[in-house]
Motif scaffolding. Structure first.
Motif, PDB file in Angstrom:
ATOM      1  N   GLY A   1       0.779  -1.216   0.000  1.00 11.15           N
ATOM      2  CA  GLY A   1       0.000   0.000   0.000  1.00 11.15           C
ATOM      3  C   GLY A   1       0.818   1.276   0.000  1.00 11.15           C
ATOM      4  N   VAL A   2       0.153   2.361   0.320  1.00 10.01           N
ATOM      5  CA  VAL A   2       0.776   3.688   0.355  1.00 10.01           C
ATOM      6  C   VAL A   2       0.354   4.367   1.651  1.00 10.01           C
ATOM      7  N   HIS A   3       1.329   4.944   2.350  1.00 17.04           N
ATOM      8  CA  HIS A   3       1.010   5.731   3.547  1.00 17.04           C
ATOM      9  C   HIS A   3       1.972   6.901   3.587  1.00 17.04           C
ATOM     10  N   ARG A   4       1.444   8.070   3.327  1.00 16.44           N
ATOM     11  CA  ARG A   4       2.280   9.272   3.230  1.00 16.44           C
ATOM     12  C   ARG A   4       1.524  10.439   3.854  1.00 16.44           C
ATOM     13  N   THR A   5       2.146  11.125   4.796  1.00 11.64           N
ATOM     14  CA  THR A   5       1.518  12.279   5.432  1.00 11.64           C
ATOM     15  C   THR A   5       2.404  13.499   5.234  1.00 11.64           C
ATOM     16  N   VAL A   6       1.871  14.487   4.569  1.00  6.55           N
ATOM     17  CA  VAL A   6       2.597  15.738   4.341  1.00  6.55           C
ATOM     18  C   VAL A   6       1.724  16.866   4.876  1.00  6.55           C
ATOM     19  N   GLY A   7       2.205  17.517   5.926  1.00  6.82           N
ATOM     20  CA  GLY A   7       1.387  18.530   6.573  1.00  6.82           C
ATOM     21  C   GLY A   7       0.137  17.896   7.154  1.00  6.82           C
ATOM     22  N   LYS A   8      -1.015  18.386   6.756  1.00  2.76           N
ATOM     23  CA  LYS A   8      -2.280  17.829   7.229  1.00  2.76           C
ATOM     24  C   LYS A   8      -2.915  16.881   6.220  1.00  2.76           C
ATOM     25  N   THR A   9      -2.196  16.614   5.143  1.00  4.92           N
ATOM     26  CA  THR A   9      -2.743  15.769   4.091  1.00  4.92           C
ATOM     27  C   THR A   9      -2.168  14.360   4.185  1.00  4.92           C
ATOM     28  N   GLU A  10      -3.038  13.391   4.316  1.00 13.42           N
ATOM     29  CA  GLU A  10      -2.617  12.002   4.398  1.00 13.42           C
ATOM     30  C   GLU A  10      -3.051  11.257   3.143  1.00 13.42           C
ATOM     31  N   ALA A  11      -2.139  10.548   2.543  1.00 13.25           N
ATOM     32  CA  ALA A  11      -2.453   9.683   1.406  1.00 13.25           C
ATOM     33  C   ALA A  11      -2.364   8.243   1.899  1.00 13.25           C
ATOM     34  N   PHE A  12      -3.426   7.501   1.698  1.00 11.41           N
ATOM     35  CA  PHE A  12      -3.444   6.133   2.222  1.00 11.41           C
ATOM     36  C   PHE A  12      -4.107   5.182   1.240  1.00 11.41           C
ATOM     37  N   MET A  13      -3.448   4.063   1.029  1.00 14.11           N
ATOM     38  CA  MET A  13      -4.018   2.938   0.301  1.00 14.11           C
ATOM     39  C   MET A  13      -3.624   1.686   1.078  1.00 14.11           C
ATOM     40  N   PRO A  14      -4.565   0.809   1.378  1.00 11.57           N
ATOM     41  CA  PRO A  14      -4.198  -0.393   2.133  1.00 11.57           C
ATOM     42  C   PRO A  14      -3.392  -1.359   1.284  1.00 11.57           C
ATOM     43  N   GLY A  15      -2.560  -2.139   1.935  1.00 16.05           N
ATOM     44  CA  GLY A  15      -1.860  -3.204   1.238  1.00 16.05           C
ATOM     45  C   GLY A  15      -2.709  -4.466   1.246  1.00 16.05           C
ATOM     46  N   PHE A  16      -2.379  -5.400   0.380  1.00 14.42           N
ATOM     47  CA  PHE A  16      -3.168  -6.626   0.250  1.00 14.42           C
ATOM     48  C   PHE A  16      -2.329  -7.881   0.478  1.00 14.42           C
ATOM     49  N   ASP A  17      -1.216  -7.731   1.214  1.00  8.01           N
ATOM     50  CA  ASP A  17      -0.385  -8.904   1.485  1.00  8.01           C
ATOM     51  C   ASP A  17      -1.019  -9.739   2.593  1.00  8.01           C
ATOM     52  N   GLY A  18      -0.265 -10.708   3.114  1.00 10.16           N
ATOM     53  CA  GLY A  18      -0.808 -11.617   4.109  1.00 10.16           C
ATOM     54  C   GLY A  18      -1.187 -10.965   5.415  1.00 10.16           C
ATOM     55  N   GLY A  19      -0.703  -9.747   5.672  1.00 13.05           N
ATOM     56  CA  GLY A  19      -1.052  -9.060   6.909  1.00 13.05           C
ATOM     57  C   GLY A  19      -2.114  -8.008   6.717  1.00 13.05           C
TER      58      GLY A  19
END
Length: 435
Positions: A377-395
């Motif tokens: 996935g993607v997890h990125r926080t810049v200032g007050k903006t969070e970009a998130f996509m979940p991962g789909f692996d075994g966890g």
């Protein structure tokens, strides 16, 4: 008491009284100028020291992060000013030897996971500022990370002396780096502080950077740091300076690219905190780096694809298809990706969820970064903006895909919206799992 002796006694008494109110080595005298410390903090941010010297959930700069290499994991050290567990006992000379030459206070050699090859280009003034900040602004942490234990011959640290003689080191810059003109400042940021080549330049058989392919792209712990030279087909030669500045500030440029993995961390902890002037200097320098054209790339990786047209299946002639393998990736996509990226791959209207076409990850000639994105996935926080996509692996907390399903959806997405079917297999996906 003789008069002469009395005068000496009185003089000593007065001197003692005055000196009693002045510590022989006051903390104020030891503390560098506030401006120097502040500058050191900015330089440490530009150098992204926190990224490698902080383990997940750990205290800043206390070390413990495991950095995977073919010879085993290198564990980062504690660089807080704790005298026993960190670098609190380092003199400025000790600090300089570590940062610019990869030699610790005890004389042992650092592994080049610490980018001293790049930091060797730092000016004397910037090394001094960094030392001041680490010693006076970083909170000491009394923790000793586990020792690095690599396989032979990498386990013999003295062998690094030979490597250091063969590796390409930067020439130390001179003068005040803050006064450099735009292009010189950009080169300094790219080559020394931000050490872009550490990730984006391929390496030779002794793991030294190939200078003839500077910023031409290289593998990085499962991810692939792409070609960022001025090549129109393989790099980012079609980007404007403002495009690159925006990417370094926010980690995303619609219709271009989105930062994930190590680059997301670099944006979050480093480049998003640089001044506009420094970002423009860095971007201007990178965009004029000599192009490195890859044989497999024939057009910019962010120029592939378009929204898919969904036919109305309620009308027209139906054709029987007995081979359903072509639909496996589409089915995985429909069940797990379409809710956010859309049935047509166009993403969200507000661009929070990017489109899959005009996307440099999907349009790349290599599937590495798309595989890693699907897995983790993607997890990125810049200032007050969070970009998130979940991962789909075994966890995954959302939906766990097996290696075959990951391969299917990667092949589908790249064929449908990007550079073509890379024919990824389940066995290939297995090699991307983190240990």
């Amino acid at each position: 008491m003789p008069d002469t002796v009395r005068k000496v006694f009185v003089s000593l008494l007065v001197a003692g009284t005055v000196l009693a109110g002045i510590p022989s080595r006051s903390k104020a005298a030891d503390t560098p100028d506030a401006a120097l410390i502040e500058r050191g903090g900015y330089l440490a941010t530009a150098a992204d020291c926190v990224a490698c010297h902080t383990k997940p959930g750990g205290k800043p700069f206390a070390g413990g992060l495991k950095i995977a290499t073919p010879m085993g994991d290198i564990v980062s050290t504690n660089i807080t000013p704790d005298p026993e567990h960190g670098i609190g006992a380092y003199t400025e000379e000790d600090f300089e030897k570590s940062v610019r030459h990869g030699i610790r206070k005890d004389g042992s050699y650092l592994y080049p996971a610490m980018p001293y090859v790049s930091y060797s280009g730092l000016t004397d003034g910037d090394v001094k500022a960094l030392y001041a900040w680490f010693m006076h602004a970083v909170k000491p942490v009394a923790e000793t990370p586990p020792q690095t234990s690599l396989s032979f011959p990498a386990s013999v640290r003295t062998a690094m002396a030979g490597w250091n003689m063969l590796a390409n080191h930067n020439q130390a810059e001179t003068g005040d780096s803050a006064s450099f003109d735009k292009m010189r400042r950009g080169r300094y940021l790219a080559n020394a502080l931000e050490h872009c080549g550490t990730c984006h330049t391929p390496r030779n058989f002794i793991l030294s950077e190939k200078q003839d392919q500077y910023l031409g792209g290289g593998p990085l712990d499962g991810w692939y740091a792409p070609n960022i030279t001025s090549s129109k087909t393989s790099g980012i030669g079609d980007w404007s300076e403002d495009d690159l500045v925006r990417y370094l500030q926010a980690g995303a440029v619609s219709g271009r690219s989105q930062a994930a993995g190590p680059m997301a961390e670099a944006v979050e902890h480093s480049t998003s905190h640089l001044t506009d002037a420094d970002l423009h200097a860095l971007a201007a320098y990178i965009l004029q780096v000599s192009p490195y054209d890859e044989d497999a790339a024939h057009k910019p990786r962010d120029s592939f694809g378009e929204a898919t047209v969904q036919p109305d299946i309620r009308s027209g002639d139906l054709t029987r298809i007995d081979d359903v393998t072509a639909f496996k990736g589409g089915a995985v996509y429909g069940a797990n990706c379409a809710a956010c990226h859309g049935d047509d791959g166009a993403g969200a209207r507000n661009k929070y969820v990017p489109s899959l076409f005009a996307n440099s990850v999907v349009g790349a000639s290599r599937p590495d970064n798309l595989i890693m994105t699907v897995l983790y996935g993607v997890h990125r926080t810049v200032g007050k903006t969070e970009a998130f996509m979940p991962g789909f692996d075994g966890g995954s907390d959302v939906q766990r895909l097996n290696d075959g399903e990951v391969a299917d959806v990667v092949n589908y997405v790249m064929a449908q919206y990007g550079s073509g079917n890379p024919h990824v297999t389940a066995d290939q996906v297995k090699t991307f799992h983190k240990k």
